[in-house]
Design a protein around this motif. Structure first.
Motif, mmCIF file in Angstrom:
data_model
loop_
_atom_site.group_PDB
_atom_site.id
_atom_site.type_symbol
_atom_site.label_atom_id
_atom_site.label_comp_id
_atom_site.label_asym_id
_atom_site.label_seq_id
_atom_site.Cartn_x
_atom_site.Cartn_y
_atom_site.Cartn_z
ATOM 1 N N ARG A 93 0.810 -1.217 0.000
ATOM 2 C CA ARG A 93 0.000 0.000 0.000
ATOM 3 C C ARG A 93 0.843 1.266 0.000
ATOM 4 N NH1 ARG A 93 -4.085 -0.504 4.871
ATOM 5 N NH2 ARG A 93 -2.156 -1.160 5.903
ATOM 6 N N ARG A 94 2.093 1.157 0.418
ATOM 7 C CA ARG A 94 2.953 2.337 0.414
ATOM 8 C C ARG A 94 3.177 2.850 -0.996
ATOM 9 N NH1 ARG A 94 8.032 -0.156 3.446
ATOM 10 N NH2 ARG A 94 7.558 -1.738 1.858
ATOM 11 N N ARG A 389 5.034 -0.799 10.031
ATOM 12 C CA ARG A 389 4.628 -0.280 8.724
ATOM 13 C C ARG A 389 3.194 0.249 8.759
ATOM 14 N NH1 ARG A 389 5.326 -4.054 3.523
ATOM 15 N NH2 ARG A 389 7.444 -4.037 4.396
ATOM 16 N N ASP A 390 2.297 -0.502 9.435
ATOM 17 C CA ASP A 390 0.883 -0.127 9.479
ATOM 18 C C ASP A 390 0.567 0.865 10.583
ATOM 19 O OD1 ASP A 390 0.285 -1.827 7.345
ATOM 20 O OD2 ASP A 390 -0.034 -3.534 8.668
ATOM 21 N N ASN A 394 2.746 4.442 8.375
ATOM 22 C CA ASN A 394 1.534 4.813 7.644
ATOM 23 C C ASN A 394 0.965 6.122 8.172
ATOM 24 O OD1 ASN A 394 -0.879 4.410 5.996
ATOM 25 N ND2 ASN A 394 -1.900 3.887 7.908
ATOM 26 N N TYR A 395 1.029 6.301 9.503
ATOM 27 C CA TYR A 395 0.494 7.516 10.102
ATOM 28 C C TYR A 395 1.484 8.674 10.028
ATOM 29 C CZ TYR A 395 -3.357 4.647 11.543
ATOM 30 O OH TYR A 395 -4.454 3.815 11.504
ATOM 31 N N ASN A 398 0.549 9.940 6.542
ATOM 32 C CA ASN A 398 -0.775 10.566 6.480
ATOM 33 C C ASN A 398 -0.879 11.797 7.378
ATOM 34 O OD1 ASN A 398 -1.764 8.678 4.653
ATOM 35 N ND2 ASN A 398 -2.502 7.315 6.253
#
Length: 579
Positions: A93-94, A389-390, A394-395, A398
């Motif tokens: 997803r990255r 990673r999640d 990820n944050y 974002n």
């Protein structure tokens, strides 16, 4: 401004791209040398294996740069396939933005990173003479480094961030800086909009009363939603390392509400978040003055011989110890059944969390617990690291780079609502269970002078594991089936440590596997089990009913506060709100 103006006018020339190719090659080589050197200073490598990996890396790197040079700096309509042996980039997803594949410059960055990641992971596997735990620790650390250095984590190598910055005139970076400073102020990474939730209003809002309060827990009796309820009540022990309302999120996700609607009398412990007054608490307290005390309280209140029990995660581990204690005392009939949500008793294959129990970590734990308790933010950070990673990077992208608003998500709100832990007991838990694995050694541990032997437990047990659980891996949870002497039903649920448990039937998500035939190993179970779509909750309800389904009218003590224990306050009580 035209739509394409954000991309094409800012594209580097072919000469610039070739210069970047050279610079990336040098950077890549520096990273390789640093990584290999850092590891090599402490661990010996298989020289032949390293040579083969380096040769393969050089060949694939040369092919990658050649593709870039021959592309002429032109955008592609179709992405190139990921390098052989690299992670499945297409699912990463990255790199979901098409620019990562269609733009030669970003494609080179992406594939160089994936190639380097693959090289470093292969390199860790060539270490000679390291024991499995040391090798696992090295691989975990390498994965962490790889995730941290992903080009998606940096503003000027992430095409999505570059485009957002150009569109907003840099407002996203200013907003991201505000988010980062706010997180630094509170000492915790923010995952969701906390202002959207209020405990007792739209989360942990199932009606009920606190009917007992001790220095360790509050006992909640939930209001029945049916005219008749099962005679044997249900007593739930949530993990004390988190707030109890993971089992009482929004009404649509609440296991508590669903169980009430099934005609079950539901009681639940809300553990107190530790403070300095709890510095001397140990396992005996959570068992004797926690679980055993609550079992006896509910039995006496309703005038029933036994209760059904649920233990989630570490509370499930403690429930197993409680059952062993009761069995040794000849009081096993106080518990009609025991359900274990993602619980471990044999920690020989406990997963990545077991990497956090070496001497250095224990010294750090002592330093962080100088007040007699461990700040829950440390545990939250540890769990985040297991899925960096999640739950971290990820944050970072974002929140800090894109400057996005936080979405309202009840599960993430719960995840950030940390609980403090008694320092002494937490350290004993990590060393005696995770490190030394004493709970499965007969009579190695004692509670109030009574030795524990899990083999004495004959209580019917329902054991749930999550197929993708990174905290309590399914192979570790499965081991519980090998240490109990009573009837056992094991089910393997889709998803992980939280979503595999909190999966209401109305959602229609995931699946579970089960078989009525006993199996020796988890692999045998997986081979023989039948898959059922959706939630496993109805399967558990059928199992509970099979143990005896007599019902009684809801009156007197079956109503919260209607018996000898009067209502102290409305659910969810004050302990869950204590910070």
């Amino acid at each position: 401004m035209k739509a394409n103006d954000l991309n094409e006018p800012h594209l580097p020339t072919l000469e610039q791209m070739q210069q970047w190719t050279h610079m990336l090659g040098r950077a890549q080589q520096l990273l390789l040398e640093q990584a290999a050197g850092a590891v090599g200073r402490t661990l010996p490598f298989d020289a032949d294996a390293v040579a083969r990996i380096q040769t393969s890396f050089a060949d694939e790197g040369l092919a990658l740069w050649q593709r870039f040079l021959t592309s002429g700096g032109m955008l592609r309509d179709q992405p190139e396939p990921p390098p052989p042996g690299s992670p499945a980039a297409a699912r990463d997803r990255r790199f979901a933005d098409p620019a990562w594949s269609n733009h030669p410059f970003y494609d080179l960055i992406r594939q160089s990173y994936l190639l380097l990641s693959d090289y470093l992971l292969q390199l860790t596997d060539t270490v000679d003479g390291a024991d499995p735990k040391q090798k696992a620790k090295l691989r975990f650390a390498t994965n962490g480094m790889i995730d941290a250095m992903a080009p998606s984590n940096f503003a000027f190598t992430n095409p999505t961030v570059v485009e957002k910055t150009l569109q907003s005139g840099g407002e996203n970076l200013v907003k991201g800086l505000q988010n980062m400073l706010a997180d630094l102020e509170k000492g915790q990474l923010t995952h969701t909009d906390g202002s959207s939730f209020e405990v007792g209003r739209n989360i942990a809002a199932t009606p009920g009363k606190v009917i007992k309060e001790t220095p360790l827990y509050q006992l909640i009796h939930y209001t029945p939603t049916t005219e008749r309820v099962m005679e044997t009540p249900l007593l739930i022990f949530p993990p004390w390392i988190n707030r109890f309302y993971i089992l009482d999120l929004s009404p649509e996700k609440s296991f508590v509400k669903w169980a009430l609607d099934q005609g079950i009398s539901v009681f639940l412990l809300s553990w107190k978040s530790a403070d300095a007054s709890m510095k001397d608490l140990q396992w005996d307290d959570y068992i004797l003055r926690g679980q055993v005390d609550a079992i006896d309280t509910v039995r006496e209140l309703l005038g029933v011989p036994a209760v059904h029990t649920i233990g989630y995660c570490v509370a499930g581990t403690t429930l197993a110890a409680t059952l062993a204690l009761l069995a040794a005392r000849g009081e096993a009939d106080k518990v009609a059944s025991a359900t274990f949500f993602t619980a471990q008793v044999d920690f020989s294959e406990a997963g990545d969390l077991s990497l956090f129990i070496d001497d250095d970590q224990m010294k750090l734990l002592d330093q962080l617990s100088s007040g007699g308790f461990l700040d829950g933010r440390y545990m939250a950070a540890t769990f985040n690291l297991l899925r960096g990673r999640d739950l971290i990077w990820n944050y970072v992208v974002n929140n800090y780079l894109l400057g996005q608003d936080y979405p309202p998500f009840d599960l993430l709100y719960w995840n950030g609502d940390t609980t403090n832990l008694p320092a002494r007991w937490h350290k004993d838990y990590l060393t005696q269970l995770y490190r030394d694995n004493l709970l499965v050694a007969p009579d190695a541990l004692s509670i109030d002078g009574t030795p524990l032997d899990l083999r004495r437990i004959e209580t019917p047990a329902y054991i749930q594991a999550g197929r993708e659980d990174h905290i309590a891996p399914p192979q570790s949870v499965w081991k519980l089936t090998q240490h109990l002497s009573g009837p056992v039903r094991f089910i393997l649920a889709g998803s992980g440590h939280i979503a595999g448990v909190v999966n209401p039937p109305s959602a229609g998500k995931y699946q579970f596997w089960a078989t009525d035939q006993s199996q020796v190993t988890l692999d045998d179970f997986i081979e023989q089990a039948t898959e059922t779509k959706g939630s496993w909750w109805p399967d558990w309800r059928d199992w509970i009913a099979s143990l005896g389904d007599s019902t009684v009218l809801v009156k007197g003590a079956r109503k919260p506060g209607g018996g000898a224990l009067k209502a102290i306050e409305d659910a969810p009580g004050r302990y869950v709100k204590t910070r």
